[in-house]
Design a protein around this motif. Sequence first.
Motif, PDB file in Angstrom:
ATOM      1  N   UNK A  87       0.847  -1.272  -0.061  1.00  0.00           N
ATOM      2  CA  UNK A  87      -0.019  -0.054   0.013  1.00  0.00           C
ATOM      3  C   UNK A  87       1.056   1.156  -0.175  1.00  0.00           C
ATOM      4  N   UNK A  88       0.996   1.978  -1.155  1.00  0.00           N
ATOM      5  CA  UNK A  88       1.987   3.146  -1.268  1.00  0.00           C
ATOM      6  C   UNK A  88       1.555   4.201  -0.029  1.00  0.00           C
ATOM      7  N   UNK A  89       0.406   4.344   0.163  1.00  0.00           N
ATOM      8  CA  UNK A  89       0.082   5.501   1.053  1.00  0.00           C
ATOM      9  C   UNK A  89       0.514   5.132   2.701  1.00  0.00           C
ATOM     10  N   UNK A  90       0.721   3.897   3.107  1.00  0.00           N
ATOM     11  CA  UNK A  90       0.953   3.445   4.404  1.00  0.00           C
ATOM     12  C   UNK A  90       2.680   3.098   4.298  1.00  0.00           C
ATOM     13  N   UNK A  95       1.740  -1.323   6.515  1.00  0.00           N
ATOM     14  CA  UNK A  95       1.670  -2.451   5.489  1.00  0.00           C
ATOM     15  C   UNK A  95       1.769  -3.735   6.351  1.00  0.00           C
TER      16      UNK A  95
END
Lengths: 365, 306
Positions: A87-90, A95
């Motif tokens: 998950x790129x936003x976490x 993650x």
Amino acid sequence: MSGVVFEGVTKRFGEVVAVDDLTLEIADQEFMVLLGPSGCGKTTALRMIAGLDDVTAGVLRIGDRVVNDIDAKDRDIAMVFQSYALYPHMTVRKNVESPLLTRAFPVDDGAPRKLTGEEREKRVKEAAATLGLSDLLDRKPGALSGGQRQRVALARSIVRRPEVFLMDEPLSNLDAKLRAQTRVELVELHRRLATTFIYVTHDQVEAMTMASRIAIIENGRLQQVGRPQDVYERPANLFVARFIGNPPMNTLPALFSRNGTASQVVCGETRLSVSEPGSAADGQAVDFGVRPEHLTVAADGLPAEVKAVEMLGHERHLVCDVNGAAVVIRQPTEGAPPQPGEVLHLSADPAEVHLFDAETSERLN
Amino acid sequence: MSTEVQAEAGEHAAPAPRRHRTSRRTREALVGYLFLVPSLVIFGAFFFYPFGRLIWLGLHQQNRTGTATRWVGIEQYGEVLGGEEFSQGLWHSVQYLIYTVPLGLVLGLLLAVAAHRRLKGIKIFQTIFASTVASSVAVASVIFFVLINPQVGKFGRVSWLDLENPDSALFAVSLSSVWQNLGLTFIIVLAGLQAIPDEIIEASILDGFGPVRRFFRVTVPLIAPTLLFLVVVLSIFALQAFAQIDILTQGGPAGSTETLVFKIFNLQQPAKQPIGSILAVGLFGVTMIVSLGQFMILERRVHYGN
């Protein structure tokens, strides 16, 4: 602890048969590699275990449980994707924590329940420590290298301690050096976790170096299952023979001839003896195969014109032309290499000749 | 190219190649500016010059025929921007923004999520949802007008869509805007959804995320840049809305739908033009502040990927 069993499993996408009547038993704690060229159905087989693709026909079991109709989230598996799918936003911490958020886990041998924040943090730290990510927990995936992302994906899969690990070409986005290093680490991880690993790759080197057994798949059909050395030494058919080994096995069309106890293959004008002819019949059209290391340059034998010499330091490969087919010979580097254009004569170790039926491609000896 | 130059430079003595490089850089800069000229001309003619002229006009008074102007100075800005005309128009514009942006965004998001499923025949629905993009504001407003017409409209008896009532007129007009912008919102959100890698969604399924958690924890954060873009664009649309107001209410009843843009339009007689100009400059300022504010507040929470 559990293994995975395919019983006559078929997967169709419309008209396309991705996996065709696959029967395969993967034992508990095994490191099984599903190997085949791209589009052969190996990833589909893996996705069926994960529950991301449903089974068209047949029975699929994880442990004792038939999982055909069990949702992906309710199967005790974890998967590492080829792209890692972080998950790129976490952050790395979030993650790795994510598989722990919704599930119930048995704690201290008690009844399964959801973990508290502290318990989750403890598990995340353990998983991170196992994979050397402890210093990176507050970074986001975008700030990590390819190798580090791959470790985060692994950490996210081990944190929930599943029965079965699924890995879809997890090394294909790494450079060659890191790939070799990670292979060793994966074998080590498999030993330490003592769970079932099912690993999909098209790279036969990965399969040979890591697998306890290899399942070779082509066109949705299982070609052969066996330990890496067995598959290498006794490929079940021409496809496996050519797919396993680097450089691949040399294969040439020939006629088999049996004369009393003496067995030979006749290739053009040349006769080469075979010590174990198996079920090959006199006069049968065959493909005979010899691995590059079992061919030697001799006084007489199969005439071969040298096309190129590849120097690898510890050995050299002679790429030759035999009746229009490419044949590779592995040689130690001693002595002067032959020159391109030179005609050599090749002899094959009679004990190491593989015979395949020219029509069915199945192994004869 | 550049490595060749450097390799050459290494062979010669230092100073000469250095001068060679500098002149090359200047040349490249010149070429760069040359490429900028066409857009500078267009922006200059259609934006910078009119905008400068607007500011200039706001500093003057003009006679009824627009043939003579008289300097009155910056005080006129203070008077107009502090006056009731501006604050009333601004209030209507802001109400319009509050009615249109969140509702439009949520509806567009819902439609896009519904259409993102790979179902048979979904293309037809995607086309229907997106269709408002292809119709002009005028046409769409007339259709809406007919729909809520008290005599013939399907929704003619809905009290909160009554264009004759000052309490409901602005909301009714807003609703028509929401509908008209829905196609654009839908298409952009759908594109954002389709850009999310399948594997990330599958990973979240295997991680045990249900549909709701997946939507708020994975999908929305991943399309946040798209949503930010839409918030800014829809806000600007709302602050600039004119045609639907002109067609549906002409600013009425009792001035209840006179947004800032509509007021500017009503001040087009030469004698009132300076006042209109100041309102226009004020609208520009408000739009800029709103957009910058949104960027600053939302940017911190938006993840742009790698």
